[in-house]
Design a protein around this motif. Structure first.
Motif, mmCIF file in Angstrom:
data_model
loop_
_atom_site.group_PDB
_atom_site.id
_atom_site.type_symbol
_atom_site.label_atom_id
_atom_site.label_comp_id
_atom_site.label_asym_id
_atom_site.label_seq_id
_atom_site.Cartn_x
_atom_site.Cartn_y
_atom_site.Cartn_z
ATOM 1 N N ALA A 44 0.757 -1.202 0.031
ATOM 2 C CA ALA A 44 0.104 -0.105 -0.191
ATOM 3 C C ALA A 44 0.854 1.365 -0.006
ATOM 4 N N ILE A 45 1.846 1.297 0.685
ATOM 5 C CA ILE A 45 2.791 2.267 0.871
ATOM 6 C C ILE A 45 3.506 2.381 -0.587
ATOM 7 N N ASP A 46 3.824 1.502 -1.183
ATOM 8 C CA ASP A 46 4.538 1.766 -2.398
ATOM 9 C C ASP A 46 3.497 2.083 -3.530
ATOM 10 N N VAL A 47 2.215 1.874 -3.448
ATOM 11 C CA VAL A 47 1.382 2.176 -4.607
ATOM 12 C C VAL A 47 0.844 3.953 -4.193
ATOM 13 N N GLY A 48 1.235 4.344 -3.096
ATOM 14 C CA GLY A 48 0.778 5.688 -2.479
ATOM 15 C C GLY A 48 -0.056 5.999 -1.435
ATOM 16 N N TYR A 49 -0.433 4.788 -0.577
ATOM 17 C CA TYR A 49 -1.342 5.016 0.603
ATOM 18 C C TYR A 49 -0.430 5.531 1.646
ATOM 19 N N ARG A 50 -0.912 6.588 2.408
ATOM 20 C CA ARG A 50 -0.226 6.996 3.610
ATOM 21 C C ARG A 50 -0.985 7.117 4.909
ATOM 22 N N HIS A 51 -2.155 6.802 4.775
ATOM 23 C CA HIS A 51 -2.993 6.581 6.040
ATOM 24 C C HIS A 51 -3.407 5.313 6.265
ATOM 25 N N PHE A 52 -3.233 5.000 7.528
ATOM 26 C CA PHE A 52 -3.354 3.331 7.924
ATOM 27 C C PHE A 52 -4.231 3.484 9.044
ATOM 28 N N ASP A 53 -5.388 2.475 9.137
ATOM 29 C CA ASP A 53 -6.345 2.490 10.356
ATOM 30 C C ASP A 53 -6.090 1.276 11.002
#
Length: 250
Positions: A44-53
């Motif tokens: 997810a970080i690699d594809v651009g996510y920055r918010h993790f719940d």
């Protein structure tokens, strides 16, 4: 997906910013293979996510934290690029248990702070090591909760620098009013995480939160997986809750 904390985020009332799209990291610990959260968060970080719940009760914060740290170590992101939301579970509402519980999350993540920490549910279970306490008949054992006292303990955690922002989850208007009208309130809740999607839009709650500068964070945005007809079967294979989305209060 070119998502960053800067170009896909909105300000919260306390001045911090929350990315609009997040990855929910829940996976049933009885059926989700070990390492799933680790690999999903790294991807997810690699594809651009920055918010993790996440949450202590998900039993995988150690994997989520490892993924974040590995992506910081390899130069993909900085800590300040990541927005992590943790949760205070039902068995830890007594004020004296709040900070030690947050510290358990920080220890599991191996991070110095979380960006958002929320009361997961307005009800409480019997305090103790059993996250789902039940009586001999198999019924949950509930416990009196003073949400204002719990909130004051959370405010102390924010003042100590353990968390940047404070919020709630699954609160209705009356429960929000308890906090907003609390004498001596130091830090208002900046968010309310609730189920919100085209099948369950919650317009009255959304409007109340808008009036009070509380951002709605919607979980199950594709529809609740509690009913198989409410979600896309393709996403059911991932093992984790797919996402949360943030609804701008303006």
């Amino acid at each position: 997906m070119n998502l960053t904390a800067e170009n896909h985020s909105i300000p919260l009332k306390d001045g911090t910013r929350i990315p609009l799209l997040g990855l929910g990291t829940y996976g049933d610990p009885r059926t989700t293979p070990r390492g799933t959260a680790l690999e999903c968060v790294k991807l997810a970080i690699d594809v651009g996510y920055r918010h993790f719940d996440g949450a202590l009760v998900y039993f995988n914060e150690h994997e989520v934290g490892q993924a974040i740290r590995e992506k910081i170590a390899d130069g993909t992101v900085r800590r300040e690029d990541i927005f992590y939301c943790g949760k205070l579970w039902n068995t830890f509402h007594p004020p004296e248990m709040v900070r030690p519980t947050l510290e358990k999350t920080l220890k599991a993540l191996k991070l110095d702070y979380v960006d958002l920490y929320i009361i997961e549910l307005p009800m409480a279970f019997k305090p103790g090591n059993d996250f789902y306490p039940k009586d001999k008949d198999g019924k949950y054992i509930y416990h009196h909760t003073d949400l204002c006292a719990t909130w004051e303990a959370l405010e102390a955690c924010k003042d100590a620098g353990l968390v940047k922002s404070l919020g709630v989850s699954n609160f209705n208007r009356r429960q929000l009013e308890l906090l907003l009208n609390k004498p001596g309130l130091k830090h208002k809740p900046v968010s309310n995480q609730v189920e919100c999607h085209p099948y369950f839009t919650q317009p009255k709650l959304l409007e109340y939160c808008r009036q009070n500068d509380i951002v709605i964070v919607g979980y199950c945005p594709l529809g609740s997986s509690r009913d198989a007809s409410w979600y896309c079967p393709r996403f059911s294979q991932c093992g984790l809750w797919c996402s949360v989305w943030v609804i701008h209060p303006a």
